[in-house]
Design a protein around this motif. Structure first.
Motif, PDB file in Angstrom:
ATOM      1  N   MET A   1      37.578 -29.889 -30.064  1.00  0.00           N
ATOM      2  CA  MET A   1      36.708 -28.829 -29.579  1.00  0.00           C
ATOM      3  C   MET A   1      37.342 -27.998 -28.485  1.00  0.00           C
ATOM      4  O   MET A   1      36.753 -27.004 -28.049  1.00  0.00           O
ATOM      5  CB  MET A   1      35.388 -29.423 -29.071  1.00  0.00           C
ATOM      6  CG  MET A   1      34.478 -29.938 -30.192  1.00  0.00           C
ATOM      7  SD  MET A   1      32.801 -30.298 -29.622  1.00  0.00           S
ATOM      8  CE  MET A   1      33.095 -31.776 -28.668  1.00  0.00           C
ATOM      9  N   ASP A   2      38.505 -28.380 -27.985  1.00  0.00           N
ATOM     10  CA  ASP A   2      39.123 -27.633 -26.884  1.00  0.00           C
ATOM     11  C   ASP A   2      39.423 -26.189 -27.259  1.00  0.00           C
ATOM     12  O   ASP A   2      39.532 -25.325 -26.378  1.00  0.00           O
ATOM     13  CB  ASP A   2      40.417 -28.320 -26.440  1.00  0.00           C
ATOM     14  CG  ASP A   2      40.142 -29.644 -25.745  1.00  0.00           C
ATOM     15  OD1 ASP A   2      38.970 -29.874 -25.402  1.00  0.00           O
ATOM     16  OD2 ASP A   2      41.093 -30.422 -25.554  1.00  0.00           O
ATOM     17  N   GLU A   3      39.577 -25.903 -28.541  1.00  0.00           N
ATOM     18  CA  GLU A   3      39.871 -24.535 -28.969  1.00  0.00           C
ATOM     19  C   GLU A   3      38.617 -23.674 -29.056  1.00  0.00           C
ATOM     20  O   GLU A   3      38.713 -22.454 -29.173  1.00  0.00           O
ATOM     21  CB  GLU A   3      40.593 -24.559 -30.318  1.00  0.00           C
ATOM     22  CG  GLU A   3      41.960 -25.252 -30.261  1.00  0.00           C
ATOM     23  CD  GLU A   3      42.638 -25.261 -31.616  1.00  0.00           C
ATOM     24  OE1 GLU A   3      42.025 -24.745 -32.581  1.00  0.00           O
ATOM     25  OE2 GLU A   3      43.762 -25.786 -31.710  1.00  0.00           O
ATOM     26  N   LEU A   4      37.451 -24.281 -29.008  1.00  0.00           N
ATOM     27  CA  LEU A   4      36.202 -23.529 -29.080  1.00  0.00           C
ATOM     28  C   LEU A   4      35.893 -22.912 -27.723  1.00  0.00           C
ATOM     29  O   LEU A   4      36.273 -23.444 -26.678  1.00  0.00           O
ATOM     30  CB  LEU A   4      35.049 -24.440 -29.510  1.00  0.00           C
ATOM     31  CG  LEU A   4      35.159 -25.048 -30.906  1.00  0.00           C
ATOM     32  CD1 LEU A   4      33.993 -26.004 -31.155  1.00  0.00           C
ATOM     33  CD2 LEU A   4      35.178 -23.958 -31.968  1.00  0.00           C
ATOM     34  N   PRO A   5      35.166 -21.813 -27.699  1.00  0.00           N
ATOM     35  CA  PRO A   5      34.862 -21.183 -26.423  1.00  0.00           C
ATOM     36  C   PRO A   5      33.753 -21.903 -25.672  1.00  0.00           C
ATOM     37  O   PRO A   5      32.933 -22.612 -26.265  1.00  0.00           O
ATOM     38  CB  PRO A   5      34.406 -19.778 -26.827  1.00  0.00           C
ATOM     39  CG  PRO A   5      33.791 -19.980 -28.174  1.00  0.00           C
ATOM     40  CD  PRO A   5      34.646 -21.034 -28.841  1.00  0.00           C
ATOM     41  N   VAL A   6      33.744 -21.695 -24.369  1.00  0.00           N
ATOM     42  CA  VAL A   6      32.578 -22.025 -23.560  1.00  0.00           C
ATOM     43  C   VAL A   6      31.671 -20.802 -23.629  1.00  0.00           C
ATOM     44  O   VAL A   6      32.074 -19.705 -23.227  1.00  0.00           O
ATOM     45  CB  VAL A   6      32.965 -22.325 -22.102  1.00  0.00           C
ATOM     46  CG1 VAL A   6      31.712 -22.591 -21.265  1.00  0.00           C
ATOM     47  CG2 VAL A   6      33.925 -23.499 -22.036  1.00  0.00           C
ATOM     48  N   LEU A  22      36.393 -19.493 -15.774  1.00  0.00           N
ATOM     49  CA  LEU A  22      36.933 -20.102 -16.995  1.00  0.00           C
ATOM     50  C   LEU A  22      38.225 -19.420 -17.410  1.00  0.00           C
ATOM     51  O   LEU A  22      39.210 -20.085 -17.783  1.00  0.00           O
ATOM     52  CB  LEU A  22      35.900 -20.006 -18.114  1.00  0.00           C
ATOM     53  CG  LEU A  22      34.624 -20.840 -17.920  1.00  0.00           C
ATOM     54  CD1 LEU A  22      33.519 -20.368 -18.864  1.00  0.00           C
ATOM     55  CD2 LEU A  22      34.920 -22.325 -18.144  1.00  0.00           C
ATOM     56  N   ALA A  23      38.246 -18.084 -17.334  1.00  0.00           N
ATOM     57  CA  ALA A  23      39.446 -17.347 -17.720  1.00  0.00           C
ATOM     58  C   ALA A  23      40.619 -17.695 -16.818  1.00  0.00           C
ATOM     59  O   ALA A  23      41.757 -17.830 -17.283  1.00  0.00           O
ATOM     60  CB  ALA A  23      39.162 -15.842 -17.667  1.00  0.00           C
ATOM     61  N   GLU A  24      40.355 -17.846 -15.530  1.00  0.00           N
ATOM     62  CA  GLU A  24      41.431 -18.168 -14.597  1.00  0.00           C
ATOM     63  C   GLU A  24      42.052 -19.526 -14.901  1.00  0.00           C
ATOM     64  O   GLU A  24      43.234 -19.750 -14.639  1.00  0.00           O
ATOM     65  CB  GLU A  24      40.889 -18.140 -13.170  1.00  0.00           C
ATOM     66  CG  GLU A  24      41.948 -18.261 -12.098  1.00  0.00           C
ATOM     67  CD  GLU A  24      41.405 -17.984 -10.712  1.00  0.00           C
ATOM     68  OE1 GLU A  24      41.638 -16.875 -10.197  1.00  0.00           O
ATOM     69  OE2 GLU A  24      40.734 -18.863 -10.144  1.00  0.00           O
ATOM     70  N   PRO A  28      38.924 -20.604 -23.057  1.00  0.00           N
ATOM     71  CA  PRO A  28      38.277 -19.503 -23.785  1.00  0.00           C
ATOM     72  C   PRO A  28      36.801 -19.424 -23.426  1.00  0.00           C
ATOM     73  O   PRO A  28      36.114 -20.447 -23.347  1.00  0.00           O
ATOM     74  CB  PRO A  28      38.481 -19.874 -25.258  1.00  0.00           C
ATOM     75  CG  PRO A  28      38.694 -21.360 -25.252  1.00  0.00           C
ATOM     76  CD  PRO A  28      39.365 -21.690 -23.961  1.00  0.00           C
ATOM     77  N   ALA A  29      36.323 -18.219 -23.174  1.00  0.00           N
ATOM     78  CA  ALA A  29      34.932 -18.014 -22.778  1.00  0.00           C
ATOM     79  C   ALA A  29      34.341 -16.867 -23.583  1.00  0.00           C
ATOM     80  O   ALA A  29      35.044 -15.919 -23.952  1.00  0.00           O
ATOM     81  CB  ALA A  29      34.841 -17.716 -21.286  1.00  0.00           C
ATOM     82  N   LEU A  30      33.053 -16.961 -23.833  1.00  0.00           N
ATOM     83  CA  LEU A  30      32.328 -15.892 -24.513  1.00  0.00           C
ATOM     84  C   LEU A  30      30.994 -15.717 -23.807  1.00  0.00           C
ATOM     85  O   LEU A  30      30.186 -16.641 -23.740  1.00  0.00           O
ATOM     86  CB  LEU A  30      32.100 -16.232 -25.983  1.00  0.00           C
ATOM     87  CG  LEU A  30      31.250 -15.241 -26.783  1.00  0.00           C
ATOM     88  CD1 LEU A  30      31.919 -13.874 -26.834  1.00  0.00           C
ATOM     89  CD2 LEU A  30      30.986 -15.772 -28.189  1.00  0.00           C
ATOM     90  N   VAL A  31      30.765 -14.531 -23.256  1.00  0.00           N
ATOM     91  CA  VAL A  31      29.514 -14.214 -22.577  1.00  0.00           C
ATOM     92  C   VAL A  31      28.619 -13.454 -23.542  1.00  0.00           C
ATOM     93  O   VAL A  31      29.023 -12.430 -24.098  1.00  0.00           O
ATOM     94  CB  VAL A  31      29.765 -13.362 -21.311  1.00  0.00           C
ATOM     95  CG1 VAL A  31      28.442 -13.061 -20.597  1.00  0.00           C
ATOM     96  CG2 VAL A  31      30.728 -14.072 -20.365  1.00  0.00           C
ATOM     97  N   LEU A  32      27.409 -13.951 -23.718  1.00  0.00           N
ATOM     98  CA  LEU A  32      26.441 -13.317 -24.597  1.00  0.00           C
ATOM     99  C   LEU A  32      25.304 -12.761 -23.753  1.00  0.00           C
ATOM    100  O   LEU A  32      24.629 -13.501 -23.041  1.00  0.00           O
ATOM    101  CB  LEU A  32      25.901 -14.319 -25.625  1.00  0.00           C
ATOM    102  CG  LEU A  32      26.951 -14.942 -26.552  1.00  0.00           C
ATOM    103  CD1 LEU A  32      26.311 -15.989 -27.450  1.00  0.00           C
ATOM    104  CD2 LEU A  32      27.633 -13.864 -27.387  1.00  0.00           C
ATOM    105  N   GLU A  33      25.094 -11.462 -23.832  1.00  0.00           N
ATOM    106  CA  GLU A  33      24.074 -10.767 -23.031  1.00  0.00           C
ATOM    107  C   GLU A  33      23.164  -9.987 -23.962  1.00  0.00           C
ATOM    108  O   GLU A  33      23.627  -9.167 -24.749  1.00  0.00           O
ATOM    109  CB  GLU A  33      24.749  -9.825 -22.029  1.00  0.00           C
ATOM    110  CG  GLU A  33      23.839  -8.814 -21.368  1.00  0.00           C
ATOM    111  CD  GLU A  33      22.713  -9.434 -20.580  1.00  0.00           C
ATOM    112  OE1 GLU A  33      21.562  -9.014 -20.789  1.00  0.00           O
ATOM    113  OE2 GLU A  33      22.982 -10.338 -19.762  1.00  0.00           O
TER     114      GLU A  33
END
Length: 439
Positions: A1-6, A22-24, A28-33
């Protein structure tokens, strides 16, 4: 799961700060708004000036990410409005995060892949599934290694009714009741309140802000408090480590002392009705009334929307709907926000692996959340997800003391109860309060 985004839910100050942290760390991160822009909720109170200065409002990792783009940091000693915060920080930060941020993407559910909340097997090995509704229509699934819910509580204001539910007649009077601080710079909004009898309900900083603003506009301002005494409602004044927050309380106190605000304590709204002239009448369980009301500004706090987290195993306090390890630190019956020590992944973890509530939502129904508290939360969460447990447990952003004692709940105690504990106490029946003008 390490390749999946937070997956981070919400592109507000804390959600974007989480993505920067997370990026720093190379995660991988994904923000959903669900809104159309960064800081969509902040933009709805863009006329309000924050009592935190710019030095408190820029997340550490976010500041470093922005600096690399040539971003000019605002004067750290200045106090922005909500509009400033969005335009000069949140929108540039979302742009710097680039494709990590998606707008028009409403999270409507989160679950463990292939498991509802009843199933034990696989909860520590299967990823999370995030159900997303797109603004243009249609739904999709996003798979995540972790979820940070930083969606806040702004869409869920508490009602005027004193028992936590809308009072009978409250919904029918919706045309006369606002649940946000009115923007009196708008001519139409100002005309709505000018010269009228306006009731402000609430004891937090939003109520103080509304009182100060309305005291020079409304013909009569009544301030109804559920607590039995004013007590520490005005805050710590000069003892507050956030000077603007202390000054706000002093300005509200002066407005009361000058006779611009009529204070009614020990009043919980049970019903809302209209008199023969169409004006509102608020009635308490004891039959006390506040009559001849033209407009109500009910700023009684917010609550979290937990409906879309129903298939996750969350460990929430029965009173505050906050994580159980955090709740005792922020219970408004006992604490001011200055008594909350910095906290992070340890206090925010749940039985569901890699699911965290952060930001204002982590406080549940507790008030007085500071941006820097959220920044410390997501710094710790990102460190833990990266495997840096020493950093996750380290304290980096301690909160500012309020300079007040005790909490709001103490002032519902009968006379002698709260005062015996070292704070101000008073009887709980409704009382009119008058203060002498400052000399």
């Amino acid at each position: 799961m390490d390749e999946l985004p937070v997956v981070v839910v919400g592109a507000g100050p804390v959600g974007l700060a989480a993505a920067a942290e997370l990026a720093e760390r190379g995660l991988p991160a994904l923000v959903l708004e669900r809104g159309p822009r960064a800081g969509a909720a902040v933009a709805e109170w863009n006329h309000v000036r924050l009592f935190s200065s710019w030095s408190e409002l820029v997340g550490p990792a976010a500041g470093r990410l922005l600096a690399a783009t040539g971003w000019q940091r605002p004067d750290p000693a200045a106090y922005p409005t909500g509009q400033d915060w969005v335009a000069r920080y949140l929108e540039p930060l979302a742009a710097a995060l680039g494709e990590r941020v998606r707008f028009g993407a409403e999270v409507v559910g989160v679950a463990r892949r292939g498991r509802d909340r009843v199933v034990d097997h696989g909860r520590d090995t299967e990823p999370l599934t995030v159900h997303v509704r797109r603004a243009g229509g249609g739904e999709e699934l996003t798979t995540a290694r972790a979820v940070v819910d930083a969606s806040g509580t702004w869409p869920e204001p508490n009602p005027l009714g004193g028992d936590g539910l809308p009072a009978p007649g409250e919904k029918a009077a919706a045309d006369r009741i606002a649940y946000r601080i009115p923007n009196l710079a708008d001519a139409a909004v100002r005309a709505r309140y000018a010269g009228k009898h306006v009731v402000v309900a609430g004891s937090g900083h939003s109520a103080l802000t509304a009182l100060v603003a309305l005291s020079g506009v409304a013909g009569q301002t009544s301030w109804i408090l559920r607590r039995g005494a004013v007590g520490n409602t005005f805050g710590g004044g000069e003892a507050d480590q956030l000077p603007a927050r202390g000054a706000l309380g002093l300005r509200a106190r002066d407005a009361v002392a000058a006779g611009l605000v009529r204070v009614v304590t020990g009043f919980r709204t049970e019903t809302v009705s209209r008199d023969d002239e169409g004006r509102l009448v608020l009635t308490s369980p004891q039959g006390h009334r506040v009559d001849g009301v033209d407009e109500v500004v009910a700023v009684t706090g917010f609550r979290p929307d937990l409906s879309w987290l129903s298939e996750l195993r969350l460990d929430l306090d029965a009173t505050l709907q906050a994580p159980v390890a955090l709740a005792p630190l922020i219970d408004p019956n006992v604490h001011s926000c200055g008594t909350v020590y910095p906290h992070g992944v340890k206090e925010l973890a749940h039985p569901e692996p890699n699911v965290f509530l952060a930001g204002m939502k982590s406080y549940g129904r507790a008030p007085t959340f500071l941006a820097r508290t959220g920044y410390e939360q997501v710094r710790s969460i990102a460190a833990a997800l990266a495997g840096d447990h020493e950093a996750a447990e380290r304290v980096e952003l301690p909160p500012a003391e309020t300079g007040v004692c005790g909490g709001a709940g103490l002032f519902d105690e009968p006379e002698g109860g709260a005062s015996a504990g070292g704070c101000c106490g008073a009887p709980a029946e409704p009382r009119l309060i008058s203060l002498s003008p400052p000399r």
